[in-house]
Design a protein around this motif. Structure first.
Motif, short mmCIF file in Angstrom:
data_model
loop_
_atom_site.label_atom_id
_atom_site.label_comp_id
_atom_site.label_asym_id
_atom_site.label_seq_id
_atom_site.Cartn_x
_atom_site.Cartn_y
_atom_site.Cartn_z
N TRP A 159 -15.81 -3.32 3.94
CA TRP A 159 -15.27 -2.11 3.32
C TRP A 159 -13.92 -1.74 3.93
CZ3 TRP A 159 -15.11 0.80 -0.71
CH2 TRP A 159 -14.58 2.10 -0.63
N ASN A 160 -13.83 -1.75 5.23
CA ASN A 160 -12.57 -1.37 5.89
C ASN A 160 -11.44 -2.31 5.52
OD1 ASN A 160 -13.77 0.81 7.14
ND2 ASN A 160 -14.33 -0.34 8.98
N ALA A 161 -11.76 -3.59 5.32
CA ALA A 161 -10.73 -4.55 4.92
C ALA A 161 -10.19 -4.21 3.54
CB ALA A 161 -11.30 -5.97 4.95
N LEU A 162 -11.09 -3.81 2.64
CA LEU A 162 -10.65 -3.43 1.29
C LEU A 162 -9.80 -2.17 1.32
CD1 LEU A 162 -13.93 -4.10 -0.71
CD2 LEU A 162 -11.74 -5.26 -1.07
N VAL A 163 -10.17 -1.20 2.14
CA VAL A 163 -9.40 0.03 2.26
C VAL A 163 -8.01 -0.27 2.81
CG1 VAL A 163 -9.24 2.25 3.46
CG2 VAL A 163 -11.42 1.51 2.47
N ALA A 164 -7.93 -1.12 3.83
CA ALA A 164 -6.64 -1.48 4.42
C ALA A 164 -5.75 -2.18 3.39
CB ALA A 164 -6.85 -2.38 5.64
N GLU A 165 -6.37 -3.06 2.59
CA GLU A 165 -5.62 -3.74 1.54
C GLU A 165 -5.09 -2.73 0.52
OE1 GLU A 165 -6.48 -7.15 -1.86
OE2 GLU A 165 -7.99 -5.63 -1.40
N ALA A 166 -5.92 -1.75 0.14
CA ALA A 166 -5.51 -0.74 -0.84
C ALA A 166 -4.36 0.11 -0.29
CB ALA A 166 -6.69 0.15 -1.21
N GLN A 167 -4.42 0.44 0.97
CA GLN A 167 -3.36 1.23 1.58
C GLN A 167 -2.04 0.45 1.58
OE1 GLN A 167 -5.31 2.00 5.32
NE2 GLN A 167 -6.02 4.04 4.68
N GLN A 168 -2.12 -0.86 1.86
CA GLN A 168 -0.92 -1.68 1.86
C GLN A 168 -0.34 -1.81 0.46
OE1 GLN A 168 0.87 -2.94 4.51
NE2 GLN A 168 2.31 -3.31 2.83
N ARG A 169 -1.21 -1.99 -0.52
CA ARG A 169 -0.75 -2.09 -1.91
C ARG A 169 -0.04 -0.81 -2.35
NH1 ARG A 169 -5.58 -4.57 -5.61
NH2 ARG A 169 -4.18 -3.67 -7.21
N LEU A 170 -0.59 0.32 -1.97
CA LEU A 170 0.04 1.61 -2.30
C LEU A 170 1.41 1.72 -1.65
CD1 LEU A 170 0.04 4.50 -3.43
CD2 LEU A 170 -1.24 5.20 -1.38
N ALA A 171 1.51 1.37 -0.38
CA ALA A 171 2.80 1.48 0.33
C ALA A 171 3.84 0.57 -0.31
CB ALA A 171 2.60 1.12 1.80
N THR A 172 3.42 -0.63 -0.68
CA THR A 172 4.35 -1.58 -1.31
C THR A 172 4.83 -1.06 -2.65
OG1 THR A 172 3.25 -3.43 -0.21
CG2 THR A 172 4.59 -3.94 -2.14
N ALA A 173 3.90 -0.57 -3.47
CA ALA A 173 4.27 -0.07 -4.79
C ALA A 173 5.20 1.13 -4.70
CB ALA A 173 3.01 0.30 -5.57
N LYS A 174 4.94 2.04 -3.77
CA LYS A 174 5.81 3.21 -3.63
C LYS A 174 7.21 2.82 -3.19
CE LYS A 174 4.14 7.11 -2.02
NZ LYS A 174 3.46 8.11 -1.16
N ALA A 175 7.30 1.74 -2.43
CA ALA A 175 8.61 1.28 -1.96
C ALA A 175 9.37 0.54 -3.05
CB ALA A 175 8.43 0.38 -0.74
N GLU A 176 8.65 -0.17 -3.92
CA GLU A 176 9.31 -1.06 -4.88
C GLU A 176 9.45 -0.48 -6.28
OE1 GLU A 176 7.02 -4.61 -4.82
OE2 GLU A 176 7.74 -5.26 -2.83
N ARG A 177 8.62 0.49 -6.64
CA ARG A 177 8.62 0.98 -8.02
C ARG A 177 9.27 2.35 -8.13
NH1 ARG A 177 2.34 -0.84 -9.47
NH2 ARG A 177 2.64 -3.04 -8.87
N SER A 178 9.88 2.58 -9.27
CA SER A 178 10.58 3.85 -9.52
C SER A 178 9.79 4.64 -10.55
CB SER A 178 11.99 3.57 -10.03
OG SER A 178 12.62 4.78 -10.41
N LEU A 179 9.49 5.88 -10.23
CA LEU A 179 8.72 6.73 -11.16
C LEU A 179 9.22 8.16 -11.08
CD1 LEU A 179 6.30 7.17 -13.09
CD2 LEU A 179 4.90 7.62 -11.06
N THR A 180 9.38 8.77 -12.26
CA THR A 180 9.70 10.19 -12.37
C THR A 180 8.66 10.84 -13.27
OG1 THR A 180 12.07 9.81 -12.12
CG2 THR A 180 11.41 11.91 -13.10
N MET A 181 8.09 11.95 -12.81
CA MET A 181 7.10 12.68 -13.61
C MET A 181 7.53 14.13 -13.75
SD MET A 181 3.35 11.31 -12.46
CE MET A 181 3.34 12.26 -10.97
N ILE A 182 7.40 14.67 -14.97
CA ILE A 182 7.72 16.06 -15.23
C ILE A 182 6.52 16.70 -15.93
CG2 ILE A 182 9.27 17.70 -16.34
CD1 ILE A 182 11.39 15.49 -16.34
#
Length: 711
Positions: free
Chosen positions: A241-264
């Motif tokens: 379980w902890n390995a999956l959580v760590a992977e999810a956290q890394q995926r989130l960090a990568t996406a936030k760094a690489e993807r552009s999003l604007t919400m209104i």
């Protein structure tokens, strides 16, 4: 646990196909779609992955056992007890049983849950162990049992709390969309990692936008959850379980760094926007969100985004309560106009309560999906505003707008001069727009008449909504103050029946009198506007006199008589509710109800029971056209029975007294011969009694002055 586990992912109705696709995208191959969920096989790490990453599932259930339920329920308890429960949790953990389904042997879910609980406890006792305790609020272990026909299956709930509880939404608006439904809307709308601009003009607490953002930014929906159904499970693999959580956290960090999003997101309520902002902060999305206090029908992009296109998704109000139709449908009409004017080239996804709301947008959808928002049937409609969006209904004539403007300008001045604040502005002046429209201070009441049989219902409905559109455009009344009522031919029990209570009231003035009117809760408002002249005429006859008001309704005629100095006014009506309303009207005008009798009775029966006495100087008689209320002694048909009714009333009339007799039967014909035989004569006052605002329909009522025949 190395063998493949048998699991079931539950979901809301309508989401099964999406859940099936999602499970396959999560790497599962043995998936079977069924009602309200999907069955699948998986390893324990794969099951954990579904718990962490499913945006659509409500619960993930691990199957532990099955048995046929026969007539001997002891066998069922024994089968449940045979499950090695001590391998799943200890007596130190609390548990609870959720039970669904029924059959001939198990008819109540509470009984079924007790049966399963007994089996679990029996197992622990058989093992020589202490029995675990029950905790319905926050159990360590949640067991789910489902009975289908005679097959009972029991599961360990790996989810714990339902999976829509992501952990970011601690507060919500008045009509929230569940997170799993919001995710489904985003998926159906085409949200993916390439989405860059998201807008929701009805954002509420932000759930639609935030669930869409979680897809774009690769945020695992279960990442913020602190407690799971497997947390206290003895076979829980914490390392996996902890390995999956760590992977999810890394995926989130990568996406936030690489993807552009604007919400209104926009909403009328600043308080709910503050909640949306807090939700975004808990997700770590605050930097990509802008929240605006703004009306959706006036929403536009900021200058820096002008010319850009994106995805607009929203869940506008449904107008579920009776009486909200006008405001809601006009909202959709205005919103459709805003989309056409300001969002060309955009993709749009709208969750609506029904087709009639979507039709008011006047846009062509290319896809529709039936979903459920809780227990409500809803429709998700997708629109491609890259496509030409022409007005696909026939262009309406400007005659209606011109007529409404002309009527309002003329009659508003007349009403002010006349001293009345309740008056009719339109009464089916143009036959195709078959409704009456009345002004009550700053409110409009629209009464729809039944369409002729040769007019298709869809055409009649479209004409009605065009009338409402036009009223909102050309007259100075807000949509919230426009109240729609369906006034079809009433008979029997349908007359005067109360609609859903909303208690929208206002006090109107009529010459020297004031009346409380209810604009929302009854078919009629408490004031018959077309009888205004008759009430005023009664007042001129009332000073120092004894007055009887039969079928008094809310006693508006009684108020006029009392204000004019009547010695005593007796009001008779079958309805206790309306008489109480009448007493309110008396008090509103500074009159003491105690000085004037209010009699709850069937008027016809009451007249028959009175001894012949010349007690009244004036009798105001305004009966319904037809009535067979279950509380009435007899059925009343005014055409058939008016002579009998007038004869009974005349028994109580002084020699020089007057009966003001009115009714609203369109083709009423007075039986003059029958009256003459009863030594009564009638003078037709109908024409003089029609006020200026009812001049178009002179047959709306009939009024007669009836007196004793003296040689």
């Amino acid at each position: 646990m190395t063998a493949a586990l048998q699991l079931f992912a539950t979901c809301a109705k309508g989401l099964e196909p999406l859940l099936f696709d999602e499970l396959q995208q999560l790497g599962l191959s043995e998936v079977q779609q069924t009602i309200a969920g999907c069955r699948f096989q998986a390893s324990l790490p794969e099951a954990y992955r579904v718990c962490l990453w499913s945006r659509l599932a409500s619960r993930i259930l691990l199957q532990l056992g099955q048995t046929e339920v026969g007539f001997k329920l002891d066998n069922t308890t024994a089968a449940i007890a045979a499950t090695p429960w001590h391998e799943h949790f200890t007596a130190n953990e609390s548990f609870v049983v959720d039970f669904t389904g029924q059959n001939q042997q198990i008819r109540h879910t509470q009984f079924g849950a007790q049966l399963v609980k007994d089996g679990v406890v029996d197992h622990f006792r058989a093992q020589g162990l202490e029995r675990p305790s029950i905790d319905k609020a926050e159990p360590d272990i949640r067991i789910h049992a489902h009975l289908h026909h005679n097959l009972l299956t029991w599961y360990l709930d790996l989810s714990g709390d339902a999976l829509h509880r992501r952990g970011y939404r601690l507060a919500q608006g008045a009509a929230p969309v569940r997170e799993t439904l919001a995710a489904a809307i985003a998926m159906r709308a085409g949200v993916d990692e390439s989405t860059q601009l998201l807008v929701d003009p009805f954002c509420g607490s932000g759930t639609l936008l935030l669930e869409a953002a979680m897809i774009v930014l690769d945020h695992a929906p279960g990442l913020l959850r602190e407690r799971w159904g497997f947390s206290s499970w003895l076979q829980h693999d914490a390392a996996a379980w902890n390995a999956l959580v760590a992977e999810a956290q890394q995926r989130l960090a990568t996406a936030k760094a690489e993807r552009s999003l604007t919400m209104i997101g926009a909403d009328n309520d600043p308080k709910i926007l503050a909640i949306a902002d807090q939700n975004a902060q808990r997700l770590g999305f605050a930097e990509v969100c802008e929240w605006r206090a703004q009306d959706a029908t006036k929403f536009s992009l900021p200058e820096e985004l002008a010319g850009q296109t994106g995805l607009l998704l929203c869940n506008p109000p449904y107008g579920e309560r009776l009486g909200e139709e006008v405001e809601t449908l006009l909202l959709y009409r205005r919103f459709g106009q805003r989309l056409r004017a300001s969002f060309a080239g955009w993709q749009v996804a709208i969750l609506a309560g029904d087709e009639s709301l979507l039709k008011r947008l006047k846009l062509r959808s290319h896809k529709k999906y039936k979903l459920f928002n809780g227990a409500l049937d809803v429709i998700l409609a997708l629109y491609d505003l890259n496509r030409e969006q022409i007005e696909f209904t026939k262009e309406q004539s400007s005659d209606l707008a011109n007529r409404l403007k002309k009527n309002y300008q003329k009659l508003e001045k007349w009403a002010a001069k006349e001293g009345v604040s309740a008056w009719r502005v339109y009464d089916a002046d143009l036959p195709e727009y078959n409704a009456a429209v009345d002004v009550y201070n700053d409110h409009l009441v629209i009464q729809e008449y039944a369409a002729p049989k040769d007019i298709p219902p869809a055409v009649a409905k479209e004409r009605l909504w065009f009338l409402l559109d036009t009223l909102a455009e050309v007259l100075p009344f807000t949509a919230a103050n426009m109240h729609l009522k369906v006034r079809q031919k009433q008979s029997g029990k349908s007359q005067y029946q109360r609609q859903q209570l909303r208690n929208i009231t206002t006090v109107v003035h009529e010459y020297d009198a004031q009346f409380l009117v209810n604009l929302s809760d009854y078919l009629d408002t408490g004031l018959f506007l077309d009888h205004r002249w008759a009430r005023r005429q009664l007042a001129t006859m009332s000073a120092g006199k004894n007055i009887l008001n039969l079928f008094a309704y809310t006693c508006t005629a009684s108020v006029h008589a009392a204000l004019a100095g009547a010695k005593q006014v007796t009001s008779v009506d079958l309805s206790k509710t309306y008489l109480a309303w009448g007493e309110q009207n008396f008090q509103l005008n500074g009159l003491q109800p105690r000085q004037h009798p209010f009699v709850q009775a069937d008027c016809l029966q009451w007249l028959q029971e009175q001894r012949p006495q010349q007690r009244f100087d004036v009798i105001f008689l305004d009966p319904p056209t037809f009535s067979n209320s279950k509380r009435m002694h007899d059925v009343l048909d005014i055409q058939r029975d008016h002579v009998m009714l007038l004869k009974l009333a005349a028994r109580l009339l002084k020699d020089d007294g007057v009966i003001l007799f009115s009714n609203n039967k369109r083709k009423f014909k007075l039986d003059e011969e029958g009256l003459a035989e009863a030594f009564l004569r009638a003078e037709n006052w109908t024409e003089r009694s029609i006020s200026t605002d009812f001049a178009r329909h002179k047959g709306i009522h009939h009024l007669f002055k009836v007196t004793h025949w003296h040689d």
